[in-house]
Design an enzyme around this catalytic site. Structure first.
Site, PDB file in Angstrom:
ATOM      1  CE  LYS A 271      -0.667   0.228   5.048  1.00 29.76           C
ATOM      2  NZ  LYS A 271      -0.037   1.540   5.240  1.00 29.76           N
TER       3      LYS A 271
ATOM      4  CE  LYS B  83       4.173  -3.349   9.119  1.00 26.03           C
ATOM      5  NZ  LYS B  83       3.429  -4.046  10.188  1.00 26.03           N
ATOM      6  CG  ASP B  84       4.869   4.534   9.386  1.00 24.74           C
ATOM      7  OD1 ASP B  84       5.476   3.460   9.513  1.00 24.74           O
ATOM      8  OD2 ASP B  84       4.939   5.466  10.203  1.00 24.74           O
ATOM      9  NE  ARG B  85      -3.374   9.079   4.597  1.00 24.59           N
ATOM     10  CZ  ARG B  85      -4.289  10.040   4.672  1.00 24.59           C
ATOM     11  NH1 ARG B  85      -4.587  10.561   5.860  1.00 24.59           N
ATOM     12  NH2 ARG B  85      -4.897  10.492   3.589  1.00 24.59           N
TER      13      ARG B  85
END
EC number: 5.4.99.27
Length: 373
Positions: free
Chosen positions: A54, A83-85
């Site tokens: 992503k 998880k980080d955006r």
């Protein structure tokens, strides 16, 4: 000073403050995270594991989209870690499909994310299951000179050998620290407020508990006890979630040398308390220090206990592995692996004064702030 302001005081560093400054996450591709489960899906079972990449979207949103596209209840979709955006991340998701066929690959695609691989497994993917995360970070330094390369290599070697404080990073506290602020307002409201949504409640409690841990860790560093723990301290075994209680001063004398050797070798890490119900597991001097900290933050500690959180211990140090540093002015590229639950941003702050290009207001992120520009 308000309680929020106390929790947001700057956190101590283990290494001398760096004169280098730079920015990271200038683009999503400059912050790459890849999850390592530690096992392979078995190829059969009622759970479908999806290996998803992503970009520019968060884990919760992708999970919601998977449920919608597959026609499942949101509770039937799980993942191991958030998880980080603002990054390119690859991680596992899990769909519970008892007696159902796999959805088509075209069905499970979305804007900003794609399924790279799928496999069946007999067990659900639970939170915190994965073993580690591998990071590839690219930073742009503001200024540099002919000695920068040598200084970076020397500081990087210190980090890889000694480790860094295992602080919870600013991501844990939400945009501009809002999860921490809202959590405090809700927990300490008088009269009590209506409970928030389940997801908000989890995020707020985690933010408050993490801020308390950060304060304990910062105190340990300031008092010179980060890697020289008090007699009776708890220790975590490297690469596991196991910990054991140390011995009191009278019992520990014979084992002190062995403990220090294991700490230096990275086999053990000192561990500190995560607020919750239960008896402190330390003894001797360490138990007295932890009890004093608990008393100092008593209203907040008791509020977390009332919400059902159980006392746990978290390592005070994290050691990166599979490390590499590349310097090509003005770009610095770092590769490293951290155990699950550890934050790459907490490693960066020991290397240099790093600014997150995606973070609007650093001053409200629980003590981990960027330098003034």
């Amino acid at each position: 000073m308000t309680l929020l302001e106390q929790l947001q005081q700057p956190l101590a560093k283990a290494l001398p403050v760096s004169s280098l400054q730079g920015s990271y996450r200038l683009a999503a591709r400059d912050f790459v995270v890849e999850e390592t489960l530690g096992f392979e899906p078995e190829g059969q079972g009622e759970h479908l594991y999806l290996w998803i990449e992503k970009t520019g979207t968060n884990t919760v949103f992708v999970a919601q989209e998977l449920a919608r596209k597959a026609g499942l209840h949101p509770a039937a979709v799980s993942y191991s870690g958030l998880k980080d955006r603002h990054a390119v991340t690859r991680q596992w998701f899990c769909l519970h499909l008892p007696g159902k066929a796999d959805p088509g690959s075209e069905q499970l695609q979305g804007d900003g994310w794609q399924v790279l691989r799928s496999a069946r497994h007999p067990r659900k993917l639970k939170r915190g299951t994965h073993r580690s995360n591998h990071f590839t970070l690219r930073l742009e330094l503001d200024a540099y000179n002919t000695s920068t390369a040598d200084w970076l290599q020397e500081r990087w070697q210190s980090i890889c050998t000694q480790g860094v404080p295992n602080y919870f990073g600013p991501q844990r506290f939400g945009l501009q620290g809002n999860n921490l602020q809202r959590g405090l307002e809700w927990l300490l409201a008088d009269p009590p407020q209506k409970p928030p949504r389940r997801q908000d409640k989890s995020l707020w409690l985690s933010a408050v508990r993490s801020a308390l841990f950060n304060r304990w860790l910062s105190q340990c560093i300031e008092q010179g006890q980060w890697l020289n723990p008090l007699p009776g301290s708890c220790f975590n075994l490297q690469g596991t979630r196991s910990y054991f209680a140390g011995e009191s001063e009278s019992q520990q004398q014979a084992q002190q040398q062995t403990l220090q050797q294991r700490l230096q070798q990275g086999d053990l890490h000192p561990a500190g308390p995560l607020a919750g119900r239960g008896k402190l597991q330390s003894c001797g001097e360490a138990a007295l220090a932890e009890a004093a900290f608990q008393e100092n933050w008593k209203p907040l500690w008791q509020a977390l206990e009332a919400q059902g959180l159980q006392l746990e211990y978290r390592p005070l140090r994290m050691l990166p592995t599979e490390t590499q540093l590349q310097w090509q002015a003005p770009w610095l590229t770092l590769d490293f692996t951290l155990p699950s639950g550890c934050f790459a941003t907490s490693l960066l702050r020991e290397l240099l004064e790093a600014r997150d290009a995606m973070q609007v207001d650093y001053a409200k992120v629980s003590g981990i702030s960027a330098p003034e520009s």
